[in-house]
Design a protein around this motif. Structure first.
Motif, short mmCIF file in Angstrom:
data_model
loop_
_atom_site.label_atom_id
_atom_site.label_comp_id
_atom_site.label_asym_id
_atom_site.label_seq_id
_atom_site.Cartn_x
_atom_site.Cartn_y
_atom_site.Cartn_z
N SER A 120 1.03 -1.13 0.14
CA SER A 120 0.21 0.59 -0.05
C SER A 120 0.52 0.93 0.33
N TYR A 121 0.77 2.21 -1.01
CA TYR A 121 1.33 3.26 -0.86
C TYR A 121 0.82 4.54 -0.45
N LEU A 122 1.60 5.52 0.57
CA LEU A 122 1.38 6.53 1.52
C LEU A 122 1.38 7.47 0.60
N ILE A 123 -0.25 8.28 0.49
CA ILE A 123 -0.06 9.48 -1.01
C ILE A 123 -0.50 10.87 0.32
N ASP A 124 0.19 11.71 0.76
CA ASP A 124 -0.35 13.28 1.11
C ASP A 124 -1.24 13.89 0.49
N GLU A 125 -1.76 14.71 0.79
CA GLU A 125 -3.36 15.17 0.65
C GLU A 125 -2.96 16.40 -0.78
N GLU A 126 -2.02 16.26 -1.73
CA GLU A 126 -1.96 16.77 -2.54
C GLU A 126 -1.34 15.25 -3.90
N GLY A 127 -1.37 14.54 -3.07
CA GLY A 127 -1.82 13.38 -3.38
C GLY A 127 -0.08 12.73 -4.50
N ARG A 128 0.50 13.12 -3.38
CA ARG A 128 2.10 13.40 -3.75
C ARG A 128 2.69 12.17 -2.81
N MET A 129 3.04 10.68 -3.17
CA MET A 129 3.93 9.39 -2.99
C MET A 129 5.01 10.19 -1.78
N GLN A 130 4.76 9.55 -0.98
CA GLN A 130 5.63 9.45 0.57
C GLN A 130 5.87 8.58 1.21
N GLY A 131 5.36 7.40 0.82
CA GLY A 131 6.12 5.95 1.19
C GLY A 131 4.97 4.66 0.62
N ALA A 132 5.90 3.66 0.91
CA ALA A 132 5.09 2.40 1.12
C ALA A 132 5.17 1.91 2.32
N LEU A 133 4.09 0.38 2.49
CA LEU A 133 4.15 -0.08 3.56
C LEU A 133 3.89 -1.33 2.63
N GLY A 134 4.73 -2.57 2.44
CA GLY A 134 4.36 -3.98 2.47
C GLY A 134 4.21 -4.53 3.43
N ILE A 135 3.67 -6.00 2.91
CA ILE A 135 3.20 -6.87 4.10
C ILE A 135 3.08 -8.24 3.56
N ALA A 136 4.32 -9.37 3.46
CA ALA A 136 4.78 -10.08 3.23
C ALA A 136 4.68 -11.94 4.29
#
Length: 251
Positions: A62-78
């Motif tokens: 899942s990707y972390l998106i800020d209020e302006e739609g910019r990607m801030q990072g990602a969360l991966g579960i395996a």
């Protein structure tokens, strides 16, 4: 001791350090496409451990998106599914072997309710799988089947033992079918009976030949003429009653 990465060995590295070269290029391209769009994704992905051993994992990102739609990072579960996948492949292989067997194979639950039937079984009895699933396996037996055989079958199964023997069945058309039936159990990990595996080899033609041979034997035995049979070396292998009376010898 497990050969695992410490936090200080991996933090700051690109996540690609965990990826295996076994992943198809098409999968990598699709994952990159979703990453660029900020779209979450799930897939089976090969990962590589610090010791070089490869694992097949179910990965959800899942990707972390800020209020302006910019990607801030990602969360991966395996989740490691290597052994699970092996078991699935083994089950798939066994299912394919059963489905393509020339013998009728059907399974039931612990109460005898049919759960599956392969193609050979459907052809033998004339039913589709949908027509037999949910019915008790006894509906495939002929009502004219030997009562003692049925009694022996149920007494044996009640003791949790495997059973095999000749049984007269009935097709969807009403025609009778002789089969050599073998029944064994399947168990869960605690040893409880989950169901039964039934294998039927059709012996209708064999039974016809056996009946004809028996009739022929009766005709020979009751014939008024002396009848003697020998092997290729001239050794007597059978004589009928008339021959016994004619020559004074017993068989």
């Amino acid at each position: 001791m497990l050969n695992v990465c410490r936090i200080d060995e991996i933090v700051g590295e690109n996540v690609n350090i965990l990826f295996s070269d076994r992943n198809p290029k098409t999968l990598i391209a699709k994952m990159d496409e979703k990453r660029l769009k900020g779209e979450d994704w799930e897939a089976e992905v090969w990962r590589r451990r610090k010791d070089g051993r490869e694992l097949l994992c179910w990965v959800s990102t899942s990707y972390l998106i800020d209020e302006e739609g910019r990607m801030q990072g990602a969360l991966g579960i395996a989740r490691d599914i290597t052994e699970e996948k092996k078991r699935q492949e083994e089950s798939k292989f066994m299912a394919s072997m059963v489905e393509n067997s020339s013998l009728c194979v059907f399974t039931t639950d612990a109460e005898g309710i049919i759960r599956s039937m392969n193609k050979a079984g459907q052809e033998s009895f004339g039913y589709t799988e949908e027509e037999v699933i949910g019915k008790h396996a006894s509906f495939l037996n002929s009502h004219s089947a030997n009562e003692q055989v049925i009694k022996d079958l149920y007494e044996t199964l009640a003791q949790g033992k495997a059973w095999e023997g000749e049984l007269l069945g009935r097709k969807k058309t009403g025609d009778l079918i002789w089969g050599w039936l073998s029944i064994s159990y399947s168990y869960d990990k605690d040893g409880n009976i989950m169901g039964m595996v039934c294998i039927v080899r059709e012996i209708t033609e064999e039974m016809k030949a056996r009946k004809e041979l028996k009739l022929l034997g009766q005709l020979v035995e009751s014939a008024a003429h002396c009848i003697i049979s020998t092997d290729e070396k001239g050794r007597i292998i059978s004589i009928n009653k008339a021959a016994e009376e004619m020559y004074g010898y017993r068989k």
